[in-house]
Design a protein around this motif. Structure first.
Motif, short mmCIF file in Angstrom:
data_model
loop_
_atom_site.label_atom_id
_atom_site.label_comp_id
_atom_site.label_asym_id
_atom_site.label_seq_id
_atom_site.Cartn_x
_atom_site.Cartn_y
_atom_site.Cartn_z
N GLU A 1 -9.74 -3.97 8.62
CA GLU A 1 -8.99 -2.79 9.03
C GLU A 1 -9.82 -1.94 10.00
O GLU A 1 -9.31 -1.47 11.03
CB GLU A 1 -8.61 -1.94 7.81
N LEU A 2 -11.09 -1.74 9.67
CA LEU A 2 -11.97 -0.96 10.52
C LEU A 2 -12.10 -1.60 11.90
O LEU A 2 -12.04 -0.92 12.94
CB LEU A 2 -13.35 -0.82 9.86
N THR A 3 -12.29 -2.93 11.91
CA THR A 3 -12.46 -3.65 13.17
C THR A 3 -11.21 -3.55 14.04
O THR A 3 -11.28 -3.25 15.24
CB THR A 3 -12.78 -5.13 12.90
N MET B 1 0.86 -1.18 0.00
CA MET B 1 0.00 0.00 0.00
C MET B 1 0.90 1.23 0.00
O MET B 1 2.09 1.12 0.33
CB MET B 1 -0.93 0.00 1.22
N PRO B 2 0.39 2.39 -0.39
CA PRO B 2 1.21 3.60 -0.36
C PRO B 2 1.72 3.89 1.04
O PRO B 2 1.11 3.50 2.04
CB PRO B 2 0.24 4.69 -0.83
N VAL B 3 2.84 4.59 1.13
CA VAL B 3 3.51 4.80 2.41
C VAL B 3 2.62 5.54 3.41
O VAL B 3 2.67 5.25 4.62
CB VAL B 3 4.85 5.52 2.22
N ASP B 4 1.80 6.49 2.96
CA ASP B 4 0.96 7.21 3.92
C ASP B 4 -0.08 6.30 4.54
O ASP B 4 -0.39 6.40 5.74
CB ASP B 4 0.32 8.45 3.27
N LEU B 5 -0.63 5.36 3.74
CA LEU B 5 -1.60 4.41 4.28
C LEU B 5 -0.93 3.44 5.25
O LEU B 5 -1.52 3.06 6.26
CB LEU B 5 -2.29 3.65 3.16
N TYR B 6 0.31 3.04 4.92
CA TYR B 6 1.04 2.19 5.85
C TYR B 6 1.27 2.90 7.18
O TYR B 6 1.06 2.32 8.26
CB TYR B 6 2.39 1.75 5.26
N MET B 7 1.68 4.15 7.15
CA MET B 7 1.91 4.89 8.38
C MET B 7 0.63 5.05 9.18
O MET B 7 0.65 5.09 10.41
CB MET B 7 2.52 6.27 8.06
N ASP B 8 -0.51 5.11 8.48
CA ASP B 8 -1.80 5.25 9.16
C ASP B 8 -2.21 3.98 9.91
O ASP B 8 -3.10 4.04 10.76
CB ASP B 8 -2.90 5.59 8.14
N ARG B 9 -1.58 2.85 9.63
CA ARG B 9 -1.97 1.58 10.28
C ARG B 9 -1.22 1.44 11.61
O ARG B 9 -0.43 0.52 11.81
CB ARG B 9 -1.68 0.41 9.35
N TYR B 10 -1.51 2.34 12.52
CA TYR B 10 -0.79 2.39 13.79
C TYR B 10 -1.04 1.15 14.65
O TYR B 10 -0.22 0.80 15.50
CB TYR B 10 -1.15 3.66 14.56
N TRP B 11 -2.15 0.45 14.43
CA TRP B 11 -2.43 -0.77 15.18
C TRP B 11 -1.54 -1.93 14.70
O TRP B 11 -1.42 -2.94 15.38
CB TRP B 11 -3.90 -1.16 15.06
N VAL B 12 -0.89 -1.75 13.55
CA VAL B 12 0.06 -2.74 13.03
C VAL B 12 1.50 -2.34 13.34
O VAL B 12 2.28 -3.15 13.86
CB VAL B 12 -0.12 -2.92 11.50
N ASN B 13 1.87 -1.10 13.02
CA ASN B 13 3.27 -0.68 13.16
C ASN B 13 3.63 -0.17 14.55
O ASN B 13 4.81 0.05 14.85
CB ASN B 13 3.64 0.35 12.10
N GLY B 14 2.64 0.03 15.42
CA GLY B 14 2.93 0.44 16.78
C GLY B 14 3.28 1.90 16.96
O GLY B 14 3.67 2.31 18.06
N VAL B 15 3.15 2.70 15.89
CA VAL B 15 3.44 4.13 15.98
C VAL B 15 2.10 4.87 16.07
O VAL B 15 1.43 5.07 15.05
CB VAL B 15 4.26 4.62 14.77
N GLU B 16 1.71 5.23 17.27
CA GLU B 16 0.40 5.82 17.49
C GLU B 16 0.23 7.12 16.69
O GLU B 16 1.20 7.82 16.41
CB GLU B 16 0.17 6.10 18.98
N CYS B 17 -1.04 7.41 16.37
CA CYS B 17 -1.32 8.54 15.48
C CYS B 17 -1.58 9.82 16.26
O CYS B 17 -2.70 10.07 16.74
CB CYS B 17 -2.52 8.20 14.59
N TYR B 18 -0.54 10.63 16.38
CA TYR B 18 -0.64 11.94 16.99
C TYR B 18 -0.44 13.00 15.92
O TYR B 18 0.29 12.80 14.95
CB TYR B 18 0.40 12.12 18.10
N GLY B 19 -1.06 14.14 16.13
CA GLY B 19 -0.90 15.24 15.19
C GLY B 19 -1.05 16.57 15.89
O GLY B 19 -1.46 16.63 17.06
#
Length: 253
Positions: free
Chosen positions: A236-238, A179-197
């Motif tokens: 993904e939603l679940t 998947m594109p890199v931005d979508l990969y970064m958005d999968r915080y439940w997979v990569n462990g990098v929580e989504c803060y902004g």
């Protein structure tokens, strides 16, 4: 022992051929008196980079029925190389794509307060969240800029702050690209990098520049392929919902 003050190194991803973008972002950062390093982007339309071997075309087709474009591969590789650079430096970085339009006041405030944030956050998105619907809650504040935790990723990699710990997590879970890199970064439940902004956002896309990346190469999807995509999206939603629920429950305890 007092910890050494850290100023993050700013990297700007730029194609060598994109002179107008380079001049535009250079002018903005110079006006703010901020030093930065131009990071040569991987041009997937021209280069065959060794990292492209991580692209799993079969997995991409299985879940989405659409191949990543050469530009999307180059974009992913460029960010991946900067994650490696962050680990190598053992130092926080700010990553900007060259079409970023900087909001001077919030961006300067964020950069000048990295020391207050780097122990708490692995990654902070600096871009407007582009989702149609999302929610966020305040977790920290500076002066006029707040750090929020988002329940959905930003759909963009235009600008973000990253620590070496966050970079290691992104690298660890990025062995197969589908998947594109931005979508990969958005999968915080997979990569462990929580989504803060940040709220307000520190950067956005400069409207005078069109995307250099291009969309994926689309083909007509069979009924089975459409079902697989819908099932993937439902999963993904679940997973995102369960992760957010667990994170909220932990924060209240």
């Amino acid at each position: 022992k007092q910890e050494r003050s850290v100023v993050p190194e700013i990297f700007v991803i730029n194609l060598v051929s994109s002179a107008a973008r380079r001049a535009n972002i250079t002018s903005q950062l110079a006006d703010l008196g901020l030093a930065f390093t131009l990071f040569p982007a991987v041009d997937g339309r021209k280069d065959e980079h060794p990292l492209f071997g991580k692209y799993d075309s079969a997995l991409k087709q299985h879940y989405h029925g659409q191949a990543l474009s050469k530009g999307q591969l180059g974009c992913y590789a460029s960010h991946y190389l900067l994650w490696q650079k962050c680990v190598e430096l053992d130092h926080p970085v700010v990553v900007l794509e060259d079409d970023a339009l900087i909001y001077p006041k919030p961006f300067s405030e964020f950069v000048n307060n990295i020391d207050a944030l780097r122990q708490q956050f692995d990654c902070v998105r600096l871009f407007d969240n582009k989702r149609k619907a999302f929610s966020s809650c305040r977790v920290a504040g500076l002066n006029t800029v707040e750090i929020h935790k988002f329940n959905k990723g930003h759909l963009s990699a235009t600008g973000y702050f990253l620590t070496p710990n966050g970079a290691r997590k992104l690298l660890q879970h990025s062995e197969h690209w589908y998947m594109p890199v931005d979508l990969y970064m958005d999968r915080y439940w997979v990569n462990g990098v929580e989504c803060y902004g940040t709220v307000p956002a520190c950067v956005t896309n400069d409207p005078k520049f069109d995307s250099d990346i291009g969309d994926g190469e689309s083909e007509p999807r069979s009924f089975v392929a459409r079902c697989r995509r819908e099932w993937f999206n439902f999963n993904e939603l679940t997973k995102r919902t369960l992760h957010n629920f667990s994170a909220t429950k932990r924060s209240k305890n």
